[in-house]
Design a protein around this motif. Structure first.
Motif, PDB file in Angstrom:
ATOM      1  N   PRO A  93       0.801  -1.225   0.000  1.00 43.19           N
ATOM      2  CA  PRO A  93       0.000   0.000   0.000  1.00 43.19           C
ATOM      3  C   PRO A  93       0.840   1.284   0.000  1.00 43.19           C
ATOM      4  O   PRO A  93       0.465   2.268  -0.629  1.00 43.19           O
ATOM      5  CB  PRO A  93      -0.821  -0.124   1.282  1.00 43.19           C
ATOM      6  CG  PRO A  93      -0.942  -1.598   1.496  1.00 43.19           C
ATOM      7  CD  PRO A  93       0.340  -2.196   0.997  1.00 43.19           C
ATOM      8  N   ASP A  94       1.979   1.296   0.675  1.00 42.08           N
ATOM      9  CA  ASP A  94       2.714   2.558   0.785  1.00 42.08           C
ATOM     10  C   ASP A  94       4.150   2.499   0.259  1.00 42.08           C
ATOM     11  O   ASP A  94       4.952   3.392   0.533  1.00 42.08           O
ATOM     12  CB  ASP A  94       2.732   3.008   2.253  1.00 42.08           C
ATOM     13  CG  ASP A  94       3.344   1.946   3.143  1.00 42.08           C
ATOM     14  OD1 ASP A  94       3.550   0.817   2.657  1.00 42.08           O
ATOM     15  OD2 ASP A  94       3.629   2.234   4.313  1.00 42.08           O
ATOM     16  N   ARG A  95       4.490   1.467  -0.485  1.00 43.58           N
ATOM     17  CA  ARG A  95       5.848   1.428  -1.063  1.00 43.58           C
ATOM     18  C   ARG A  95       5.877   0.442  -2.239  1.00 43.58           C
ATOM     19  O   ARG A  95       5.062  -0.487  -2.285  1.00 43.58           O
ATOM     20  CB  ARG A  95       6.888   1.045  -0.012  1.00 43.58           C
ATOM     21  CG  ARG A  95       6.806  -0.364   0.489  1.00 43.58           C
ATOM     22  CD  ARG A  95       7.365  -0.488   1.874  1.00 43.58           C
ATOM     23  NE  ARG A  95       6.416   0.007   2.863  1.00 43.58           N
ATOM     24  CZ  ARG A  95       6.694   0.251   4.132  1.00 43.58           C
ATOM     25  NH1 ARG A  95       7.918   0.092   4.567  1.00 43.58           N
ATOM     26  NH2 ARG A  95       5.765   0.670   4.973  1.00 43.58           N
ATOM     27  N   SER A  96       6.818   0.666  -3.129  1.00 39.38           N
ATOM     28  CA  SER A  96       6.893  -0.250  -4.268  1.00 39.38           C
ATOM     29  C   SER A  96       8.305  -0.337  -4.847  1.00 39.38           C
ATOM     30  O   SER A  96       9.106   0.590  -4.739  1.00 39.38           O
ATOM     31  CB  SER A  96       5.903   0.160  -5.356  1.00 39.38           C
ATOM     32  OG  SER A  96       6.157   1.474  -5.765  1.00 39.38           O
ATOM     33  N   LEU A  97       8.548  -1.481  -5.428  1.00 38.16           N
ATOM     34  CA  LEU A  97       9.842  -1.812  -6.021  1.00 38.16           C
ATOM     35  C   LEU A  97       9.615  -2.233  -7.466  1.00 38.16           C
ATOM     36  O   LEU A  97       8.678  -2.991  -7.743  1.00 38.16           O
ATOM     37  CB  LEU A  97      10.445  -2.984  -5.234  1.00 38.16           C
ATOM     38  CG  LEU A  97      11.528  -3.825  -5.918  1.00 38.16           C
ATOM     39  CD1 LEU A  97      12.820  -3.036  -6.036  1.00 38.16           C
ATOM     40  CD2 LEU A  97      11.773  -5.113  -5.128  1.00 38.16           C
ATOM     41  N   VAL A  98      10.454  -1.767  -8.372  1.00 38.30           N
ATOM     42  CA  VAL A  98      10.382  -2.235  -9.755  1.00 38.30           C
ATOM     43  C   VAL A  98      11.701  -2.904 -10.121  1.00 38.30           C
ATOM     44  O   VAL A  98      12.782  -2.359  -9.881  1.00 38.30           O
ATOM     45  CB  VAL A  98      10.046  -1.088 -10.734  1.00 38.30           C
ATOM     46  CG1 VAL A  98      10.233  -1.526 -12.185  1.00 38.30           C
ATOM     47  CG2 VAL A  98       8.605  -0.625 -10.517  1.00 38.30           C
ATOM     48  N   PHE A  99      11.595  -4.094 -10.676  1.00 39.31           N
ATOM     49  CA  PHE A  99      12.765  -4.889 -11.041  1.00 39.31           C
ATOM     50  C   PHE A  99      12.732  -5.140 -12.556  1.00 39.31           C
ATOM     51  O   PHE A  99      11.838  -5.818 -13.064  1.00 39.31           O
ATOM     52  CB  PHE A  99      12.736  -6.217 -10.282  1.00 39.31           C
ATOM     53  CG  PHE A  99      13.948  -7.078 -10.511  1.00 39.31           C
ATOM     54  CD1 PHE A  99      15.068  -6.952  -9.697  1.00 39.31           C
ATOM     55  CD2 PHE A  99      13.976  -8.013 -11.530  1.00 39.31           C
ATOM     56  CE1 PHE A  99      16.197  -7.742  -9.907  1.00 39.31           C
ATOM     57  CE2 PHE A  99      15.106  -8.815 -11.753  1.00 39.31           C
ATOM     58  CZ  PHE A  99      16.208  -8.673 -10.932  1.00 39.31           C
ATOM     59  N   LEU A 100      13.715  -4.577 -13.255  1.00 33.24           N
ATOM     60  CA  LEU A 100      13.779  -4.745 -14.717  1.00 33.24           C
ATOM     61  C   LEU A 100      15.210  -5.108 -15.100  1.00 33.24           C
ATOM     62  O   LEU A 100      16.088  -4.245 -15.141  1.00 33.24           O
ATOM     63  CB  LEU A 100      13.393  -3.442 -15.423  1.00 33.24           C
ATOM     64  CG  LEU A 100      11.920  -3.010 -15.380  1.00 33.24           C
ATOM     65  CD1 LEU A 100      11.785  -1.555 -15.806  1.00 33.24           C
ATOM     66  CD2 LEU A 100      11.071  -3.901 -16.278  1.00 33.24           C
ATOM     67  N   THR A 101      15.443  -6.378 -15.331  1.00 32.73           N
ATOM     68  CA  THR A 101      16.776  -6.754 -15.803  1.00 32.73           C
ATOM     69  C   THR A 101      16.658  -7.414 -17.162  1.00 32.73           C
ATOM     70  O   THR A 101      15.562  -7.759 -17.604  1.00 32.73           O
ATOM     71  CB  THR A 101      17.512  -7.668 -14.807  1.00 32.73           C
ATOM     72  OG1 THR A 101      18.897  -7.727 -15.205  1.00 32.73           O
ATOM     73  CG2 THR A 101      16.958  -9.087 -14.800  1.00 32.73           C
ATOM     74  N   ASP A 102      17.779  -7.543 -17.834  1.00 29.23           N
ATOM     75  CA  ASP A 102      17.786  -8.091 -19.183  1.00 29.23           C
ATOM     76  C   ASP A 102      16.738  -7.348 -20.005  1.00 29.23           C
ATOM     77  O   ASP A 102      15.808  -7.930 -20.559  1.00 29.23           O
ATOM     78  CB  ASP A 102      17.560  -9.607 -19.149  1.00 29.23           C
ATOM     79  CG  ASP A 102      18.702 -10.296 -18.412  1.00 29.23           C
ATOM     80  OD1 ASP A 102      18.885 -10.018 -17.216  1.00 29.23           O
ATOM     81  OD2 ASP A 102      19.433 -11.078 -19.036  1.00 29.23           O
TER      82      ASP A 102
END
Ligand code: ZN
Ligand code: ZN
Length: 281
Positions: A164-173
């Motif tokens: 709800p109050d935080r987020s992570l984005v993971f983009l590899t390759d």
């Protein structure tokens, strides 16, 4: 959200005295949500040590394994992930459409193919294949996971993990370029990462190297910094270090990326991923 880097390297594991600082194990990141749901992104060689740690706790291992794609540097650690040999383990696999197939192929298929002495169906853990993400978000309690197709040879998937109050984005390759007629554009990835608290992005190449590596499915630190600025992200971690790069060279990339952010009058914080590094989001 607890985030730990168990493998930061791209392409192939690179042990040795020149890679101790940023690490030599291939792609593997552990995420534990605030409510305690454990996820592992990728099963590169870094997953071995994570498995050892999980087994040492003596607690049953229940987790969701998200696979970006099935290139070797993202799956080959699975056979050495001790929890797969324990009956008490429950693993739910999701991510790119070929995720389950790719993992099973690390093991023997009982036709004597010689990949590994144990067959996938001999594993004691309960391993189930969800395949939810290719068609929509995956909900784990109050954690929402979205997937996006990466621009990479043979395809792949990036993830947004949102509480709800935080987020992570993971983009590899993921190759950021406007010349991707069939793939997504940098603007699409910026929209996907918009407003997240932390972006982890592929930064395998230097700008002076990218011309000879176009179409290989990786980005430069410049592309990653520009994406982070475009997406209004406060913090960027450079990931998937080139196997030919030593610690000093990665540190140089880190310094160049910081300088670039400054030149762009951005407050973006940039660092290169270090094996063993923990981030509390
Ligand atoms: Zn890779
Ligand atoms: Zn790849």
């Amino acid at each position: 959200m607890y985030i730990k880097f168990w493998g930061t390297r791209g392409s192939i594991a690179t042990p040795g005295p020149d890679t101790v600082k940023f690490g030599g194990n291939t792609s593997c990141v552990e995420v534990v949500s605030t409510k305690g749901h454990r996820l592992i992104i990728d099963a590169g060689t870094g997953i071995r040590a994570l498995g050892d740690e999980l087994v040492q706790t003596g607690q049953p291992v229940h987790l969701t394994l998200l696979l970006t794609h099935t290139h070797w540097d993202h799956i080959l650690g699975m056979a050495f992930f001790k929890p797969v040999y324990l009956e008490s383990t429950v693993i739910t696999i999701d991510g790119c459409p070929k995720a389950f197939w790719g993992l099973a192929n690390v093991f023997d298929d009982r036709k004597g193919n010689g990949y590994f002495p144990v067959a996938f169906d001999e594993l004691k853990a309960k391993i189930r294949h969800l395949e939810r993400l290719p068609s929509g978000p995956l909900q784990l309690g109050d954690l929402t996971i979205d997937g996006i197709e990466t621009h990479h040879p043979q395809g792949g998937m990036g993830f947004r993990l949102r509480e709800p109050d935080r987020s992570l984005v993971f983009l590899t390759d993921n190759e950021l370029t406007n010349e991707a007629p069939l793939g997504k554009q940098p603007e699409d990835y910026a929209a996907f990462a918009q407003g997240c608290d932390l972006l982890i992005h592929d930064a395998q190449y230097l700008p002076e190297e990218i011309a000879s590596h176009r179409g290989w499915g990786h980005s430069t630190y410049v592309d990653a910094v520009e994406l982070a600025i475009l997406a209004g992200v406060p913090r960027l971690i450079l990931f998937h270090h080139d196997p030919a790069r030593n610690d000093r060279e990665i540190q140089e990339i880190e310094a160049r990326a910081r300088k670039l952010a400054k030149t762009r009058k951005s407050t973006l914080k940039v660092a290169a991923a270090r094996e063993g590094q923990v981030i509390l989001l």
